[in-house]
Design a protein around this motif. Structure first.
Motif, mmCIF file in Angstrom:
data_model
loop_
_atom_site.group_PDB
_atom_site.id
_atom_site.type_symbol
_atom_site.label_atom_id
_atom_site.label_comp_id
_atom_site.label_asym_id
_atom_site.label_seq_id
_atom_site.Cartn_x
_atom_site.Cartn_y
_atom_site.Cartn_z
ATOM 1 N N VAL A 154 121.312 -0.749 37.012
ATOM 2 C CA VAL A 154 122.688 -1.147 36.717
ATOM 3 C C VAL A 154 123.275 -2.041 37.801
ATOM 4 C CG1 VAL A 154 123.146 0.877 35.283
ATOM 5 C CG2 VAL A 154 123.640 0.974 37.723
ATOM 6 N N GLU A 155 122.658 -2.032 38.985
ATOM 7 C CA GLU A 155 123.157 -2.846 40.092
ATOM 8 C C GLU A 155 122.606 -4.278 40.072
ATOM 9 O OE1 GLU A 155 125.517 -1.744 41.805
ATOM 10 O OE2 GLU A 155 125.370 0.397 41.428
ATOM 11 N N VAL A 156 121.525 -4.516 39.332
ATOM 12 C CA VAL A 156 120.939 -5.860 39.275
ATOM 13 C C VAL A 156 121.975 -6.814 38.681
ATOM 14 C CG1 VAL A 156 119.150 -7.312 38.248
ATOM 15 C CG2 VAL A 156 118.571 -5.042 39.115
ATOM 16 N N ALA A 174 117.701 -16.847 50.324
ATOM 17 C CA ALA A 174 117.721 -18.213 50.833
ATOM 18 C C ALA A 174 117.334 -18.287 52.307
ATOM 19 C CB ALA A 174 119.104 -18.820 50.627
ATOM 20 N N ASP A 175 117.556 -17.188 53.042
ATOM 21 C CA ASP A 175 117.249 -17.180 54.468
ATOM 22 C C ASP A 175 116.862 -15.771 54.894
ATOM 23 O OD1 ASP A 175 119.816 -15.796 55.531
ATOM 24 O OD2 ASP A 175 120.590 -17.462 54.320
ATOM 25 N N LEU A 176 116.341 -15.653 56.089
ATOM 26 C CA LEU A 176 115.840 -14.357 56.553
ATOM 27 C C LEU A 176 116.933 -13.323 56.768
ATOM 28 C CD1 LEU A 176 113.001 -15.523 58.965
ATOM 29 C CD2 LEU A 176 112.776 -14.504 56.686
ATOM 30 N N VAL A 177 118.095 -13.748 57.186
ATOM 31 C CA VAL A 177 119.207 -12.807 57.376
ATOM 32 C C VAL A 177 119.602 -12.208 56.029
ATOM 33 C CG1 VAL A 177 121.619 -12.587 58.092
ATOM 34 C CG2 VAL A 177 120.028 -13.927 59.476
ATOM 35 N N ALA A 178 119.706 -13.039 55.013
ATOM 36 C CA ALA A 178 120.044 -12.553 53.680
ATOM 37 C C ALA A 178 118.927 -11.675 53.120
ATOM 38 C CB ALA A 178 120.311 -13.730 52.742
ATOM 39 N N LEU A 179 117.669 -12.008 53.415
ATOM 40 C CA LEU A 179 116.547 -11.193 52.953
ATOM 41 C C LEU A 179 116.607 -9.797 53.561
ATOM 42 C CD1 LEU A 179 113.915 -11.107 51.289
ATOM 43 C CD2 LEU A 179 112.725 -11.789 53.373
ATOM 44 N N ARG A 180 116.876 -9.722 54.857
ATOM 45 C CA ARG A 180 116.989 -8.421 55.514
ATOM 46 C C ARG A 180 118.105 -7.594 54.906
ATOM 47 N NH1 ARG A 180 120.466 -6.444 58.620
ATOM 48 N NH2 ARG A 180 121.378 -8.444 59.153
ATOM 49 N N ALA A 181 119.240 -8.219 54.690
ATOM 50 C CA ALA A 181 120.373 -7.508 54.101
ATOM 51 C C ALA A 181 120.045 -7.046 52.681
ATOM 52 C CB ALA A 181 121.610 -8.408 54.096
ATOM 53 N N GLY A 182 119.420 -7.901 51.903
ATOM 54 C CA GLY A 182 119.051 -7.533 50.541
ATOM 55 C C GLY A 182 118.043 -6.399 50.510
ATOM 56 N N CYS A 183 117.062 -6.451 51.397
ATOM 57 C CA CYS A 183 116.068 -5.370 51.466
ATOM 58 C C CYS A 183 116.729 -4.054 51.838
ATOM 59 C CB CYS A 183 114.976 -5.713 52.471
ATOM 60 S SG CYS A 183 113.892 -7.058 51.948
ATOM 61 N N ASN A 184 117.608 -4.088 52.840
ATOM 62 C CA ASN A 184 118.314 -2.868 53.237
ATOM 63 C C ASN A 184 119.114 -2.291 52.067
ATOM 64 O OD1 ASN A 184 117.355 -2.925 55.843
ATOM 65 N ND2 ASN A 184 119.163 -3.948 56.672
ATOM 66 N N THR A 185 119.804 -3.146 51.343
ATOM 67 C CA THR A 185 120.616 -2.695 50.213
ATOM 68 C C THR A 185 119.756 -2.047 49.144
ATOM 69 O OG1 THR A 185 122.306 -4.379 50.600
ATOM 70 C CG2 THR A 185 122.160 -3.467 48.366
ATOM 71 N N TRP A 186 118.711 -2.745 48.709
ATOM 72 C CA TRP A 186 117.906 -2.243 47.586
ATOM 73 C C TRP A 186 117.070 -1.038 47.959
ATOM 74 C CZ3 TRP A 186 118.866 -2.967 42.742
ATOM 75 C CH2 TRP A 186 119.754 -3.988 42.430
ATOM 76 N N LEU A 187 116.552 -0.992 49.174
ATOM 77 C CA LEU A 187 115.805 0.194 49.584
ATOM 78 C C LEU A 187 116.725 1.401 49.733
ATOM 79 C CD1 LEU A 187 113.250 -1.382 52.073
ATOM 80 C CD2 LEU A 187 112.839 -0.562 49.739
ATOM 81 N N SER A 188 117.952 1.165 50.149
ATOM 82 C CA SER A 188 118.930 2.261 50.219
ATOM 83 C C SER A 188 119.270 2.779 48.823
ATOM 84 C CB SER A 188 120.206 1.806 50.925
ATOM 85 O OG SER A 188 119.948 1.511 52.273
ATOM 86 N N LEU A 189 119.456 1.869 47.879
ATOM 87 C CA LEU A 189 119.748 2.289 46.508
ATOM 88 C C LEU A 189 118.600 3.117 45.921
ATOM 89 C CD1 LEU A 189 121.320 -0.986 45.082
ATOM 90 C CD2 LEU A 189 122.498 1.185 45.508
ATOM 91 N N VAL A 190 117.382 2.676 46.154
ATOM 92 C CA VAL A 190 116.224 3.419 45.661
ATOM 93 C C VAL A 190 116.156 4.793 46.332
ATOM 94 C CG1 VAL A 190 113.694 3.476 45.636
ATOM 95 C CG2 VAL A 190 114.905 1.395 44.966
ATOM 96 N N ALA A 191 116.392 4.851 47.627
ATOM 97 C CA ALA A 191 116.335 6.121 48.356
ATOM 98 C C ALA A 191 117.373 7.116 47.835
ATOM 99 C CB ALA A 191 116.525 5.884 49.856
#
Length: 82
Positions: free
Chosen positions: A26-28, A54-71
């Motif tokens: 539902v978050e996608v 688009a950049d590594l800073v955004a990738l890190r933030a996106g990974c943190n967000t989605w891995l937190s949602l999954v957890a």
């Protein structure tokens, strides 16, 4: 998007993977910005989360967000199973 991270989450069975998928799907599209997108795919008991940015800073933030949602979805599912 120039950068991508792919996470495969394996579960004991397809039903558990489906529950986690449905909880975060539902978050996608809702929490993505101009610099980051995410997609989900499930094949049986494996849930794949793909984050592109688009950049590594955004990738890190996106990974943190989605891995937190999954957890959180995993934790909630485990609490219901007990």
């Amino acid at each position: 998007m120039d950068h991508e991270a792919v996470f495969e989450c394996d579960y004991p069975d397809a039903e558990r993977a489906r529950r986690v998928e449905r909880a975060v799907a539902v978050e996608v599209g809702d929490i993505e910005g101009d610099r980051t997108t995410a997609s989900l795919d499930r094949d049986g008991a494996t849930l794949t989360v793909t984050v592109t940015a688009a950049d590594l800073v955004a990738l890190r933030a996106g990974c943190n967000t989605w891995l937190s949602l999954v957890a959180v979805a995993e934790d909630c599912g485990a609490a219901l199973a007990d």
